[in-house]
Write an enzyme that holds these catalytic residues in place. Structure first.
Site, PDB file in Angstrom:
ATOM      1  N   GLU A  12     -11.197  -6.166  25.747  1.00 19.60           N
ATOM      2  CA  GLU A  12     -10.132  -6.075  26.814  1.00 19.60           C
ATOM      3  C   GLU A  12      -9.353  -4.894  26.587  1.00 19.60           C
ATOM      4  OE1 GLU A  12      -9.418  -7.175  29.419  1.00 19.60           O
ATOM      5  OE2 GLU A  12      -7.426  -6.518  29.820  1.00 19.60           O
ATOM      6  N   TYR A  13      -8.951  -4.627  25.267  1.00 27.70           N
ATOM      7  CA  TYR A  13      -8.377  -3.380  24.696  1.00 27.70           C
ATOM      8  C   TYR A  13      -9.185  -2.186  25.350  1.00 27.70           C
ATOM      9  CZ  TYR A  13      -6.521   0.316  21.589  1.00 27.70           C
ATOM     10  OH  TYR A  13      -5.736   1.119  21.134  1.00 27.70           O
ATOM     11  N   GLU A  30      13.952  -0.545  -2.621  1.00 26.39           N
ATOM     12  CA  GLU A  30      12.671  -0.303  -1.667  1.00 26.39           C
ATOM     13  C   GLU A  30      11.474  -0.240  -2.606  1.00 26.39           C
ATOM     14  OE1 GLU A  30      13.342   2.937   0.564  1.00 26.39           O
ATOM     15  OE2 GLU A  30      14.815   2.170   1.463  1.00 26.39           O
ATOM     16  N   LYS A  60       8.330   2.115  -4.244  1.00 26.35           N
ATOM     17  CA  LYS A  60       8.090   3.547  -4.255  1.00 26.35           C
ATOM     18  C   LYS A  60       6.629   3.731  -3.910  1.00 26.35           C
ATOM     19  CE  LYS A  60       8.930   7.947  -6.505  1.00 26.35           C
ATOM     20  NZ  LYS A  60       7.398   8.385  -6.237  1.00 26.35           N
ATOM     21  N   GLU A  96       6.277   7.450   4.126  1.00 21.63           N
ATOM     22  CA  GLU A  96       4.964   7.568   3.633  1.00 21.63           C
ATOM     23  C   GLU A  96       3.881   7.109   4.021  1.00 21.63           C
ATOM     24  OE1 GLU A  96       6.181   8.772   0.418  1.00 21.63           O
ATOM     25  OE2 GLU A  96       4.383   8.733  -1.036  1.00 21.63           O
ATOM     26  N   LYS A 139      10.186   3.613 -12.615  1.00 17.52           N
ATOM     27  CA  LYS A 139       8.731   3.331 -12.520  1.00 17.52           C
ATOM     28  C   LYS A 139       8.125   2.144 -13.220  1.00 17.52           C
ATOM     29  CE  LYS A 139       7.294   7.953 -11.755  1.00 17.52           C
ATOM     30  NZ  LYS A 139       6.055   8.262 -11.168  1.00 17.52           N
ATOM     31  N   CYS A 191     -33.860  -8.383 -19.513  1.00 20.87           N
ATOM     32  CA  CYS A 191     -35.066  -9.479 -19.568  1.00 20.87           C
ATOM     33  C   CYS A 191     -36.353  -8.317 -19.622  1.00 20.87           C
ATOM     34  CB  CYS A 191     -35.040 -10.186 -18.365  1.00 20.87           C
ATOM     35  SG  CYS A 191     -35.416  -9.633 -16.794  1.00 20.87           S
ATOM     36  N   CYS A 241     -33.012  -5.068 -11.170  1.00 16.01           N
ATOM     37  CA  CYS A 241     -34.051  -5.847 -11.922  1.00 16.01           C
ATOM     38  C   CYS A 241     -35.027  -6.422 -10.868  1.00 16.01           C
ATOM     39  CB  CYS A 241     -33.362  -6.712 -13.107  1.00 16.01           C
ATOM     40  SG  CYS A 241     -34.551  -7.840 -13.588  1.00 16.01           S
TER      41      CYS A 241
HETATM   42  S1  IVH Z   1      13.649   8.416  -0.729  1.00 15.84           S
HETATM   43  C1  IVH Z   1      16.406  11.749  -0.667  1.00 15.84           C
HETATM   44  N1  IVH Z   1      12.207   6.213  -0.470  1.00 15.84           N
HETATM   45  O1  IVH Z   1       8.892   9.514  -3.609  1.00 15.84           O
HETATM   46  C2  IVH Z   1      15.579  10.710  -0.963  1.00 15.84           C
HETATM   47  N2  IVH Z   1      10.990   8.244  -1.442  1.00 15.84           N
HETATM   48  O2  IVH Z   1      10.857  12.238  -4.472  1.00 15.84           O
HETATM   49  C3  IVH Z   1      14.186  10.886  -0.535  1.00 15.84           C
HETATM   50  N3  IVH Z   1       8.512   7.923  -2.029  1.00 15.84           N
HETATM   51  O3  IVH Z   1       7.361  12.234  -2.100  1.00 15.84           O
HETATM   52  C4  IVH Z   1      13.054  10.167  -0.746  1.00 15.84           C
HETATM   53  N4  IVH Z   1       8.526   5.623  -1.575  1.00 15.84           N
HETATM   54  O4  IVH Z   1       7.529  10.532  -0.434  1.00 15.84           O
HETATM   55  C5  IVH Z   1      12.265   7.594  -0.814  1.00 15.84           C
HETATM   56  N5  IVH Z   1      11.073   4.168  -0.704  1.00 15.84           N
HETATM   57  C6  IVH Z   1      11.033   5.497  -0.752  1.00 15.84           C
HETATM   58  C7  IVH Z   1      10.088   6.245  -1.279  1.00 15.84           C
HETATM   59  C8  IVH Z   1      10.039   7.500  -1.395  1.00 15.84           C
HETATM   60  C9  IVH Z   1       8.010   6.815  -2.209  1.00 15.84           C
HETATM   61  C10 IVH Z   1       8.361   9.240  -2.452  1.00 15.84           C
HETATM   62  C11 IVH Z   1       8.595  10.524  -1.343  1.00 15.84           C
HETATM   63  C12 IVH Z   1       8.691  11.612  -2.125  1.00 15.84           C
HETATM   64  C13 IVH Z   1       8.914  11.086  -3.480  1.00 15.84           C
HETATM   65  C14 IVH Z   1      10.467  11.329  -3.816  1.00 15.84           C
END
Ligand code: IVH
Length: 689
Positions: free
Chosen positions: A35-36, A119, A121, A178, A319, A425, A440
């Site tokens: 359908e899409y 959040e 990263k 991102e 990190k 084997c 094998c």
């Molecule tokens: S905030 C002013 N939030 O990390 C703040 N960046 O150096 C701007 N990144 O390459 C960034 N997850 O693309 C922010 N939840 C997140 C992120 C994020 C990944 C990446 C961003 C950038 C680097 C920041």
């Protein structure tokens, strides 16, 4: 007229985008794909007919346009900053950040714990999406933060990115976030590439970055990308909420993807708890992250804190252990999988990566090992992300080692390394035409394939031995009680009595079931051997054609290809299987143990027309085509739809068409209706008496 078209176009676009959102963002499609597709094709056709009515936010723009010569520079209205990283991966990273924020805000603001938006990263590529009056007009990479590249065409192919915002007519709203590739999409893409012996992506991040910077948008559209928003750029004509958390909520309402894995917390304790919670979840997330991000939640406080050089004081990244590390290859060994697939595996100097110590990593197959040119002694990058098995991503060529020391003949060669024999084997190894994997051939005998072989042998559609399931096979093989399917027929009560959870009654039942399987149809027996590329249908065709095992084992590839639907690849697999003495031994053992494959109903001596293929064309006066087919099949013949060299007879009724021409061209015997009836009659008599 034009007004009607305009209205229809608007309806179609809205409808399709709604389905895109349901499918790509919510993962909850409302309509079937067909359908899409229908809606999409109607929109494409209308736009082609009325090019003046095309718009930049039409979903048809998602399929990718003409290749570009290069990307145009885009100056960011608001610079795209980077973010300070806490390298201390322990709790201390969060505590240090909170302390710094409080110090910088001064005593007035620090009486109560600070509120933070936490959040993930994401590990991909930063993108700025510019919406004007709610319509996506431009997408740009971060570049050096001041100037990026215009990648609008490629970004439009990412279905999760809305082409217009729901309920937002702001003059300008720049959404930042991102672009990433999920682990599943990355793996699926690489598996497909590997199957075709084509280059693979190094990791999801490179996959995302490489696809966005791909000059041919049609190629970019084939790479499966996703997106999460995490902030804003330029904003005009939109009233900002008070907090960062509320900004993300508002974006989400507009249809922009925002990760659900976020939280608003208080103080350092809140940050630490978030960091720990996500660490525990990291492996099971559907995408790579390299840490978490903390942001002071109130925009007013963010403004008060401001920036140092190119980094905001109000945010930091905290990190996790890296998912890629460097280490040295100590050896390359070949592993034999349950199905006989041979996989080169690198034995590594142990290295801590993705949260565990890794000392083995897969090299996938010969083609990939050669492409990456991985050799013993090399320094390599190892990746372990999620619960995926660790893999060697590539070689780090050490500049201190002169290139010419890596001689051309040092290139990985699986066949040479194994001298053509399975490392488990000793059976011969083969690689089929067009396949990436070596295998094998000792399927019935190879210890690595034992469990798989026994389970398949005993399965319902093969020898149908009830009660011989996973757990039991495991015990029989691990205990060294059964090595090949032939051993099943020597099992006695005493051997079974020692097994876990095996009472006298179930032991009896199993022995009965095994004894009861001794007179299988020949087709089932052939299927049970687990010959590669021989499924149930092929097994039936082989049984019908050869009528007994000796004939089948003796047939060369030319003879094998006389069987309907057996081409060179299948013929080669059958030959490779029976050429391996280990397999022939097991078959001989099975027969010696009293297994007697039955030819009834399929064998040449029983069914007079077995092995003959007919093609019916034109109209017969005495019976319908279905009746003719049924009568032929009852006599053992096969009826096919097209004429080839393998066709035995073409039966031509009145108004026979191109199949008759083809028969004459290939010198295939042609029967008229009378001759056909005579043949049916003669063979029916043979069958009767
Ligand atoms: S905030 C002013 N939030 O990390 C703040 N960046 O150096 C701007 N990144 O390459 C960034 N997850 O693309 C922010 N939840 C997140 C992120 C994020 C990944 C990446 C961003 C950038 C680097 C920041």
């Amino acid at each position: 007229m034009n007004a009607d078209v305009r209205q229809r176009l608007a309806r179609l676009r809205a409808e399709i985008e709604k389905h895109n959102y349901q499918y790509y963002v919510l993962d909850a499609p409302l309509v079937p794909d067909a359908e899409y597709d229908r809606l999409f094709r109607e929109l494409q056709a209308l736009e082609a007919q009325y090019p003046d009515l095309a718009t930049p936010d039409s979903p048809t723009r998602r399929v990718g346009g003409k290749p570009l010569d290069g990307f145009l520079p885009v100056r960011h209205a608001v610079p795209m900053l980077s973010i300070r990283t806490e390298t201390d991966i322990s709790d201390a990273g969060a505590i240090t950040f909170d302390a710094r924020v409080r110090r910088e805000l001064g005593p007035g603001e620090t009486a109560t714990p600070i509120e933070y938006a936490c959040e993930l990263k994401f590990d991909g590529l930063a993108i700025n999406l510019r919406y004007e009056q709610g319509v996506l007009v431009q997408a740009a990479t971060r570049g050096d933060g001041e100037t990026g590249e215009d990648v609008t065409q490629n970004v439009r192919t990412i279905h999760r990115i809305p082409l217009h915002l729901k309920g937002c007519e702001a003059k300008v709203l720049e959404v930042r976030g991102e672009v990433y590739m999920s682990r599943r999409d990355f793996q699926r893409y690489n598996e497909q590439q590997r199957e075709h012996d084509l280059p693979t992506l190094v990791n999801p991040r490179n996959g995302a970055a490489g696809s966005i910077r791909q000059l041919d948008p049609v190629l970019a559209a084939r790479r499966p990308l996703s997106f999460f928003a995490y902030g804003l750029g330029e904003v005009r004509g939109w009233e900002l909420p008070e907090t960062h958390g509320a900004v993300l909520d508002a974006l989400s309402k507009m249809g922009v993807p925002v990760s659900g894995e976020r939280a608003v917390v208080r103080g350092a304790d809140g940050l630490v708890a978030f960091h720990r919670r996500i660490a525990a979840q990291r492996d099971s997330l559907p995408f790579d992250i390299d840490g978490v991000v903390y942001k002071v939640n109130h925009l007013a406080l963010q403004a008060q804190l401001g920036f140092v050089t190119r980094e905001p004081r109000w945010a930091c990244a905290h990190k996790y252990p890296a998912e890629e590390q460097m280490t040295v290859v100590r050896d390359i060994e070949i592993q034999v999988g349950r199905t006989g697939k041979l996989t080169p595996v690198a034995r590594l100097e142990p290295v801590f990566v993705g949260g565990t110590t890794v000392s083995n990593a897969t090299l996938h197959n010969e083609g990939e090992t050669r492409r990456k040119d991985v050799r013993v002694g090399d320094t390599v990058i190892v990746r372990r992300a999620g619960d995926v098995i660790p893999e060697v991503v590539g070689v780090v060529l050490d500049p201190s080692i002169p290139q010419d020391e890596r001689k051309e003949d040092g290139r990985f060669d699986l066949f040479k390394l194994l001298k053509g024999k399975c490392p488990v084997c000793d059976s011969a190894i083969v690689r089929e035409e067009g396949e990436a994997d070596w295998r094998c051939t000792g399927g019935l005998y190879c210890p690595a394939q034992r469990k798989q072989a026994l389970l398949h042998f005993a399965s319902r559609r093969a020898m149908d031995i009830e009660g011989l399931g996973d757990k039991l096979v495991e015990q029989l093989v691990e205990g060294g009680i059964v090595q090949t399917p032939a051993d099943l027929y020597t099992l006695g009560m005493s051997a079974l009595a020692d097994l876990e959870r095996m009472g006298e009654k179930s032991a009896h039942n199993l022995i009965d079931a095994i004894a009861g399987s001794k007179r299988p149809a020949l087709a089932r027996f052939i299927y049970a051997l687990g010959i590669r590329n021989v499924g149930e249908t092929t097994a039936k065709d082989l049984a019908r054609h050869f009528a007994d095992m000796d004939n089948l084992i003796a047939a060369d590839t030319d003879r094998l290809q006389l069987v309907p639907d057996v081409g060179p690849v299948v013929a080669q697999s059958i030959r490779a299987f029976f050429d391996e003495p280990h397999n022939r031994d097991v078959v001989a053992q099975l027969l010696k143990q009293g297994v007697q494959p039955q030819h009834t109903g399929t064998a040449a001596e029983v069914l007079p027309m077995s092995g003959k293929t007919f093609v019916l064309t034109g109209t017969l006066g005495s019976m319908s085509r279905d009746e003719a087919k049924e009568r032929l099949e009852k006599l053992g013949a096969k009826v096919s739809g097209s004429v080839s060299k393998k066709t035995g007879y073409v039966v031509a009724g009145t108004e026979a068409g191109s199949k008759l021409d083809k028969a004459q061209e290939l010198n295939v015997a042609v029967l008229d209706e009378q001759a056909f009836l005579r043949m049916l009659e003669e063979n029916s008599q043979k069958l009767a008496g």
